[in-house]
Design a protein around this motif. Structure first.
Motif, PDB file in Angstrom:
ATOM      1  N   ALA A 121      74.773  39.604  20.480  1.00 27.38           N
ATOM      2  CA  ALA A 121      73.327  39.706  20.251  1.00 27.38           C
ATOM      3  C   ALA A 121      72.678  40.620  21.289  1.00 27.38           C
ATOM      4  N   LEU A 122      73.152  40.531  22.537  1.00 30.43           N
ATOM      5  CA  LEU A 122      72.612  41.383  23.598  1.00 30.43           C
ATOM      6  C   LEU A 122      72.935  42.851  23.326  1.00 30.43           C
ATOM      7  N   LEU A 123      74.154  43.106  22.840  1.00 28.78           N
ATOM      8  CA  LEU A 123      74.553  44.478  22.530  1.00 28.78           C
ATOM      9  C   LEU A 123      73.709  45.043  21.387  1.00 28.78           C
ATOM     10  N   LYS A 124      73.525  44.231  20.347  1.00 38.00           N
ATOM     11  CA  LYS A 124      72.719  44.694  19.203  1.00 38.00           C
ATOM     12  C   LYS A 124      71.289  44.976  19.636  1.00 38.00           C
ATOM     13  N   ALA A 125      70.732  44.084  20.450  1.00 35.22           N
ATOM     14  CA  ALA A 125      69.357  44.288  20.904  1.00 35.22           C
ATOM     15  C   ALA A 125      69.245  45.514  21.792  1.00 35.22           C
ATOM     16  N   GLY A 126      70.302  45.765  22.586  1.00 37.29           N
ATOM     17  CA  GLY A 126      70.284  46.949  23.439  1.00 37.29           C
ATOM     18  C   GLY A 126      70.265  48.230  22.634  1.00 37.29           C
ATOM     19  N   LEU A 127      70.985  48.230  21.521  1.00 37.18           N
ATOM     20  CA  LEU A 127      70.998  49.415  20.659  1.00 37.18           C
ATOM     21  C   LEU A 127      69.691  49.585  19.909  1.00 37.18           C
ATOM     22  N   ASN A 128      68.909  48.502  19.873  1.00 38.83           N
ATOM     23  CA  ASN A 128      67.624  48.522  19.152  1.00 38.83           C
ATOM     24  C   ASN A 128      66.437  48.522  20.099  1.00 38.83           C
ATOM     25  N   GLY A 129      66.655  48.921  21.335  1.00 36.73           N
ATOM     26  CA  GLY A 129      65.548  48.984  22.295  1.00 36.73           C
ATOM     27  C   GLY A 129      65.045  47.624  22.725  1.00 36.73           C
ATOM     28  N   GLN A 130      65.896  46.604  22.660  1.00 37.63           N
ATOM     29  CA  GLN A 130      65.543  45.222  23.053  1.00 37.63           C
ATOM     30  C   GLN A 130      64.374  44.685  22.228  1.00 37.63           C
ATOM     31  N   ARG A 131      64.286  45.126  20.977  1.00 31.22           N
ATOM     32  CA  ARG A 131      63.251  44.588  20.085  1.00 31.22           C
ATOM     33  C   ARG A 131      63.870  43.530  19.178  1.00 31.22           C
ATOM     34  N   GLY A 132      63.021  42.632  18.698  1.00 32.46           N
ATOM     35  CA  GLY A 132      63.483  41.647  17.724  1.00 32.46           C
ATOM     36  C   GLY A 132      63.873  40.302  18.305  1.00 32.46           C
ATOM     37  N   TRP A 133      63.687  40.099  19.624  1.00 38.23           N
ATOM     38  CA  TRP A 133      63.992  38.784  20.185  1.00 38.23           C
ATOM     39  C   TRP A 133      62.933  37.768  19.750  1.00 38.23           C
ATOM     40  N   ASP A 134      63.362  36.565  19.440  1.00 45.44           N
ATOM     41  CA  ASP A 134      62.426  35.471  19.136  1.00 45.44           C
ATOM     42  C   ASP A 134      61.772  34.989  20.421  1.00 45.44           C
ATOM     43  N   ARG A 135      60.608  34.309  20.276  1.00 47.79           N
ATOM     44  CA  ARG A 135      60.031  33.609  21.426  1.00 47.79           C
ATOM     45  C   ARG A 135      61.033  32.565  21.913  1.00 47.79           C
ATOM     46  N   ALA A 136      61.109  32.416  23.233  1.00 45.87           N
ATOM     47  CA  ALA A 136      62.092  31.477  23.780  1.00 45.87           C
ATOM     48  C   ALA A 136      61.711  30.034  23.484  1.00 45.87           C
ATOM     49  N   TRP A 137      60.405  29.727  23.432  1.00 46.08           N
ATOM     50  CA  TRP A 137      59.952  28.394  23.047  1.00 46.08           C
ATOM     51  C   TRP A 137      58.584  28.523  22.393  1.00 46.08           C
ATOM     52  N   ARG A 138      58.208  27.527  21.604  1.00 47.06           N
ATOM     53  CA  ARG A 138      56.946  27.553  20.866  1.00 47.06           C
ATOM     54  C   ARG A 138      55.753  27.334  21.817  1.00 47.06           C
ATOM     55  N   ASP A 139      54.563  27.506  21.262  1.00 46.70           N
ATOM     56  CA  ASP A 139      53.330  27.222  22.001  1.00 46.70           C
ATOM     57  C   ASP A 139      52.505  26.230  21.177  1.00 46.70           C
ATOM     58  N   PRO A 140      52.955  24.978  21.095  1.00 46.32           N
ATOM     59  CA  PRO A 140      52.326  24.017  20.165  1.00 46.32           C
ATOM     60  C   PRO A 140      51.013  23.452  20.708  1.00 46.32           C
ATOM     61  N   GLU A 141      50.176  23.007  19.780  1.00 49.35           N
ATOM     62  CA  GLU A 141      48.986  22.245  20.146  1.00 49.35           C
ATOM     63  C   GLU A 141      49.390  20.791  20.377  1.00 49.35           C
ATOM     64  N   PRO A 142      48.713  20.092  21.270  1.00 53.53           N
ATOM     65  CA  PRO A 142      49.064  18.675  21.507  1.00 53.53           C
ATOM     66  C   PRO A 142      48.844  17.822  20.257  1.00 53.53           C
ATOM     67  N   GLN A 143      49.776  16.929  19.982  1.00 52.59           N
ATOM     68  CA  GLN A 143      49.600  15.950  18.914  1.00 52.59           C
ATOM     69  C   GLN A 143      48.807  14.759  19.453  1.00 52.59           C
TER      70      GLN A 143
END
Length: 418
Positions: free
Chosen positions: A8-30
Motif C-alpha cells: 500500500a505504501l508503494l502504491k501510494a508513493g507512485l500516486n503522490g501519497q494521495r488516496g489515504w483514508d482518515r486514520a480515525w473518524r471525527d464523530p459527534e458525541p452520542q
C-alpha cells in the motif's frame, strides 16, 4: 479501514501519497455510552482499544479536551524499560515491555519501537551495590538485567568520559537490552486508529467540565459539547488527575509538577543505547531523527505550567556534558515540558474510587509512557469487570490509607521528599 502494508505504501508513493483514508473518524458525541474515558493520551486510547478488543465492549467514548496525544504522551523522552526494583512495578512494566515488542504488528501501525538497550550508570561502589541488588531482583523474576564492568560500559559507549578525574566517575553499570525507545506520537495515533476501527468514538475538543450524579453514583459527564451519560467513567488525564477528581470532591494523594526535556540539533549516530544515571537523574538518548534527547529532574514544586525552569535545563545539560563531553559541541534546538502526576510513593494508581462508577488511572510520576500498553490493559480489565487485574491490584487507591505504599527506591524525586 484500509490496512497499512508495504505494498500500500508503494502504491501510494507512485500516486503522490494521495488516496489515504482518515486514520480515525471525527464523530459527534452520542447521548450515552457504556464507558467514557476522560483523556485521549496513550493510556486512555490504549484502554479503549483493549476494552473493545479483549472485553468486547464497543460502545465507548474517549473524550479529549484538546487533540489526542497533546498531553504527556507527546511530552516525554520516549524511553521504554522495565528494570524497576520493586516487584509490583517491574512485573507491571515488564508486561508492558512484552506488549511493546509486538505493538506495531498488533496495531498495524509503526510505533518505531527500538530495543536498543537501557543502561543505568554506577558512579560509586554504593551505586554498583544498588544496581546489583536491583539486577538480582529482576533476574529472580525472569526479567533480563546485566551488570557491566567499567570496561564493558566504555566499550558500549566510547564517548563517555571514563577518565579517573571525571566529574562523575563511572564504576560500571546495569543494562536491560530489551529496553529502548518508541515514537510517542505514533503510539497515540496507532491506538486511536485501532480503537476507531473497533467502533470506539475518539472525540477531540470535548472538555469535561463536571460529572452528573444520581444518589451518589456517577451517571455521566458534563462537557463543553453537552451532557453525556455513561455506565462507567474512567479518569485518565495524567497531570490533571487532581482537578478532575476534585469535581466530585475527591482529594488525591497526587501533586502536579513540571518535568521538562530538550533536544539538540540532529547529528550522525553517536549514542546507540539509552543512558541513565539515577544518582544524577539524568537521561540521554538519540532520536530516530538524530537529535540527542536529554532530561532531568522536575521543578520540585507544585505547578500546572507547561513551561519549565531554565535552571533545570542548565543542570541537566551540565550533567549530560560531564558524562558525554562531545555533547558540548551541539546546539539545543527545542525544549518542552509536561505536567506530571507525582504520587506520594512514586507509584501509579489504577483503581476504583470512593464514588460509584468512577475509576482512576493516574499518578505515574516519571514512568507513564513506558507503561502505556500495560496501563491500558489493566485499566480496561478494571472498567470491564469492576475488579482489579492481578498486575494492578497493588496499585489501589486505598493503599495510602492502609500503609501499603510501594516506594520505589531511586525512582527520582517525589513530593514527600520536598
Amino acid at each position: 479501514m484500509k490496512r497499512y502494508s508495504a505494498l500500500a505504501l508503494l502504491k501510494a508513493g507512485l500516486n503522490g501519497q494521495r488516496g489515504w483514508d482518515r486514520a480515525w473518524r471525527d464523530p459527534e458525541p452520542q447521548k450515552n455510552y457504556d464507558v467514557i474515558i476522560i483523556g485521549g493520551g496513550g493510556h486512555g486510547l490504549s484502554t479503549a482499544y483493549y476494552l473493545a478488543k479483549v472485553h468486547g465492549i464497543r460502545n465507548i467514548a474517549v473524550l479529549e479536551k484538546g487533540w489526542i496525544g497533546g498531553g504527556n504522551t507527546g511530552r516525554n523522552t520516549t524511553i521504554v524499560r522495565s528494570n524497576y526494583r520493586q516487584k509490583p512495578l517491574h512485573d507491571l512494566f515488564d508486561f508492558a515491555l512484552n506488549l511493546w515488542d509486538g505493538m506495531s504488528d498488533e496495531l498495524n501501525y509503526n510505533v518505531m519501537f527500538s530495543p536498543r538497550g537501557a543502561l543505568f550508570l554506577g558512579h560509586s561502589d554504593s551505586d554498583m551495590t544498588m544496581l546489583a541488588q536491583r539486577g538480582d531482583a529482576l533476574r529472580c523474576d525472569g526479567i533480563d538485567a546485566e551488570l557491566l564492568s567499567r570496561d564493558q560500559v566504555h566499550k558500549l559507549i566510547p564517548l563517555l568520559d571514563m577518565s579517573r578525574d571525571a566529574r562523575f566517575p563511572i564504576h560500571g553499570g546495569m543494562t536491560q537490552r530489551r529496553g529502548g525507545t518508541a515514537r510517542h506520537d505514533a503510539v497515540a495515533w496507532g491506538y486511536a486508529r485501532a480503537a476507531d476501527t473497533l467502533g470506539v468514538d475518539v472525540i477531540q475538543k470535548c472538555e469535561v467540565t463536571g460529572f452528573t450524579m444520581d444518589g451518589g453514583r456517577v451517571t455521566g459527564v458534563e462537557t463543553n459539547r453537552g451532557s453525556i451519560g455513561a455506565g462507567r467513567v474512567g479518569i485518565c488525564v495524567a497531570g490533571n488527575s487532581g482537578p478532575v477528581a476534585a469535581m466530585v470532591g475527591l482529594n488525591l494523594p497526587i501533586e502536579a509538577q513540571t518535568l521538562q526535556a530538550f533536544v539538540t540539533e540532529p547529528v550522525k549516530p553517536m549514542i546507540d543505547t539509552v543512558i541513565m544515571s539515577q544518582s544524577l537523574h539524568c537521561y540521554i538518548s538519540q532520536s530516530d531523527k538524530g537529535g540527542i534527547v536529554l532530561g532531568g529532574d522536575p521543578d520540585q514544586f507544585p505547578s500546572y505550567a507547561q513551561r519549565g525552569l531554565p535552571a533545570r535545563i542548565e543542570k541537566a545539560a551540565a550533567e549530560a556534558i560531564a558524562l558525554v563531553p562531545a555533547l558540548s559541541r551541539l546546539r539545543m534546538v527545542r525544549c518542552w515540558s509536561g505536567t506530571t502526576d507525582m504520587s506520594f510513593d512514586g507509584s501509579p494508581i489504577i483503581s476504583s474510587l470512593p464514588v460509584d462508577n468512577l475509576y482512576l488511572n493516574g499518578g505515574w510520576c516519571y514512568g507513564g509512557f513506558k507503561a502505556t500498553p500495560a496501563s491500558g490493559w489493566c485499566y480496561a480489565h478494571l472498567l470491564a469487570t469492576g475488579a482489579s487485574h492481578a498486575l494492578a491490584a497493588p496499585f489501589a487507591f486505598d493503599r495510602f490509607a492502609h500503609g501499603a505504599t510501594i516506594d520505589e527506591a531511586g525512582v527520582g524525586f517525589m513530593p514527600q521528599l520536598r
